[in-house]
Design a protein around this motif. Structure first.
Motif, PDB file in Angstrom:
ATOM      1  N   SER A  12      37.641  39.162  30.872  1.00 19.49           N
ATOM      2  CA  SER A  12      36.294  38.795  31.332  1.00 19.49           C
ATOM      3  C   SER A  12      36.061  39.192  32.786  1.00 19.49           C
ATOM      4  O   SER A  12      34.957  39.585  33.158  1.00 19.49           O
ATOM      5  CB  SER A  12      36.064  37.291  31.179  1.00 19.49           C
ATOM      6  OG  SER A  12      35.977  36.950  29.819  1.00 19.49           O
ATOM      7  N   LYS A  13      37.101  39.120  33.613  1.00 25.16           N
ATOM      8  CA  LYS A  13      36.969  39.550  35.019  1.00 25.16           C
ATOM      9  C   LYS A  13      36.609  41.029  35.086  1.00 25.16           C
ATOM     10  O   LYS A  13      35.867  41.455  35.967  1.00 25.16           O
ATOM     11  CB  LYS A  13      38.267  39.301  35.788  1.00 25.16           C
ATOM     12  CG  LYS A  13      38.496  37.863  36.170  1.00 25.16           C
ATOM     13  CD  LYS A  13      39.706  37.719  37.038  1.00 25.16           C
ATOM     14  CE  LYS A  13      39.322  38.109  38.443  1.00 25.16           C
ATOM     15  NZ  LYS A  13      40.146  37.537  39.494  1.00 25.16           N
ATOM     16  N   ILE A  14      37.139  41.808  34.183  1.00 22.46           N
ATOM     17  CA  ILE A  14      36.827  43.241  34.135  1.00 22.46           C
ATOM     18  C   ILE A  14      35.395  43.430  33.649  1.00 22.46           C
ATOM     19  O   ILE A  14      34.606  44.163  34.247  1.00 22.46           O
ATOM     20  CB  ILE A  14      37.824  43.982  33.221  1.00 22.46           C
ATOM     21  CG1 ILE A  14      39.245  43.882  33.785  1.00 22.46           C
ATOM     22  CG2 ILE A  14      37.400  45.440  33.015  1.00 22.46           C
ATOM     23  CD1 ILE A  14      40.339  44.243  32.819  1.00 22.46           C
ATOM     24  N   GLU A  15      35.052  42.759  32.579  1.00 18.45           N
ATOM     25  CA  GLU A  15      33.739  42.932  31.959  1.00 18.45           C
ATOM     26  C   GLU A  15      32.576  42.450  32.833  1.00 18.45           C
ATOM     27  O   GLU A  15      31.511  43.069  32.838  1.00 18.45           O
ATOM     28  CB  GLU A  15      33.690  42.185  30.619  1.00 18.45           C
ATOM     29  CG  GLU A  15      34.599  42.749  29.570  1.00 18.45           C
ATOM     30  CD  GLU A  15      34.566  41.965  28.273  1.00 18.45           C
ATOM     31  OE1 GLU A  15      35.063  42.490  27.278  1.00 18.45           O
ATOM     32  OE2 GLU A  15      34.059  40.821  28.259  1.00 18.45           O
ATOM     33  N   LEU A  44      50.882  49.534  36.803  1.00 16.46           N
ATOM     34  CA  LEU A  44      49.910  48.477  37.072  1.00 16.46           C
ATOM     35  C   LEU A  44      48.711  48.904  37.899  1.00 16.46           C
ATOM     36  O   LEU A  44      47.672  48.270  37.852  1.00 16.46           O
ATOM     37  CB  LEU A  44      50.604  47.307  37.779  1.00 16.46           C
ATOM     38  CG  LEU A  44      51.566  46.515  36.915  1.00 16.46           C
ATOM     39  CD1 LEU A  44      52.358  45.548  37.776  1.00 16.46           C
ATOM     40  CD2 LEU A  44      50.812  45.762  35.842  1.00 16.46           C
ATOM     41  N   SER A  45      48.834  49.971  38.664  1.00 20.06           N
ATOM     42  CA  SER A  45      47.729  50.315  39.549  1.00 20.06           C
ATOM     43  C   SER A  45      47.030  51.627  39.191  1.00 20.06           C
ATOM     44  O   SER A  45      46.023  51.960  39.781  1.00 20.06           O
ATOM     45  CB  SER A  45      48.220  50.380  40.998  1.00 20.06           C
ATOM     46  OG  SER A  45      49.241  51.344  41.111  1.00 20.06           O
ATOM     47  N   ASP A  91      44.885  41.412  40.399  1.00 22.41           N
ATOM     48  CA  ASP A  91      43.730  42.081  41.001  1.00 22.41           C
ATOM     49  C   ASP A  91      43.862  43.602  40.905  1.00 22.41           C
ATOM     50  O   ASP A  91      42.876  44.295  40.646  1.00 22.41           O
ATOM     51  CB  ASP A  91      43.542  41.650  42.459  1.00 22.41           C
ATOM     52  CG  ASP A  91      43.103  40.194  42.582  1.00 22.41           C
ATOM     53  OD1 ASP A  91      42.535  39.654  41.599  1.00 22.41           O
ATOM     54  OD2 ASP A  91      43.338  39.595  43.648  1.00 22.41           O
ATOM     55  N   ASP A  92      45.081  44.123  41.096  1.00 21.40           N
ATOM     56  CA  ASP A  92      45.315  45.567  40.942  1.00 21.40           C
ATOM     57  C   ASP A  92      45.033  46.003  39.515  1.00 21.40           C
ATOM     58  O   ASP A  92      44.454  47.069  39.281  1.00 21.40           O
ATOM     59  CB  ASP A  92      46.765  45.924  41.299  1.00 21.40           C
ATOM     60  CG  ASP A  92      47.071  45.739  42.775  1.00 21.40           C
ATOM     61  OD1 ASP A  92      46.127  45.723  43.586  1.00 21.40           O
ATOM     62  OD2 ASP A  92      48.260  45.600  43.109  1.00 21.40           O
TER      63      ASP A  92
END
Length: 161
Positions: free
Chosen positions: A33-36, A112-113, A143-144
């Motif tokens: 959801s943070k991405i969307e 991861l990044s 966050d990355d």
């Protein structure tokens, strides 16, 4: 632009009811959801490779067998055909290995990044770490993780005709 998230298998709640794939109430769903939330011009669809919650003899969630993945792969293909995503995000190593092999794509690597997309027919495949892996074992990189996936999606949107 359409993006399809593909998790491994369904999850059951305490009442043995299937939980919506990547529901925002789950740990994985919260991270997705943070991405969307920042990508308002993108339409997201969520599904699982295996459309039930595979349980062991103690009623605990287990990884699906290869046979179970084979049984449900045609449904994933149907979902891809119906949704017509520009990008398919494969969540985790088990989903990635199975789907990439079925689509006759080379093995992939990711970190991861920085993530790499793989062309497949009229779309792209993006193998990523499973969000629950990030939240349990690599929380300091969350966050990355979010930024790297948003970067790929944003770059695809910029290049879309």
């Amino acid at each position: 632009m359409n993006v399809l998230w593909v998790g491994l298998s369904s999850k059951a709640d305490k009442n043995n009811q299937l939980v919506t794939p990547l529901d925002s109430k789950t740990t994985s769903g919260k991270l997705i959801s943070k991405i969307e939330n920042d990508l308002v011009k993108v339409e997201f669809t969520k599904t699982n490779l295996v459309l039930f919650a595979p349980l062991d003899k103690n009623k605990k969630l287990r990884y699906p067998t290869n046979d179970e993945c084979e049984i449900f792969f045609p449904q994933l293909q149907k979902t891809i055909s119906e949704v017509q995503p520009k990008l398919i995000c494969l969540l985790g190593q088990k989903v990635t290995n199975f789907v990439m092999k079925k689509m006759v794509l080379k093995n992939c690597t990711y970190n991861l990044s920085k993530y790499k997309t793989y062309p497949y027919k009229e779309l792209f495949i993006l193998p990523i770490y499973h969000p629950s892996y990030i939240m349990v074992y690599r929380k300091e990189y969350k966050d990355d993780y979010v930024d790297a996936i948003k970067k790929v999606i944003n770059e695809m949107m910029e290049n879309e005709i």
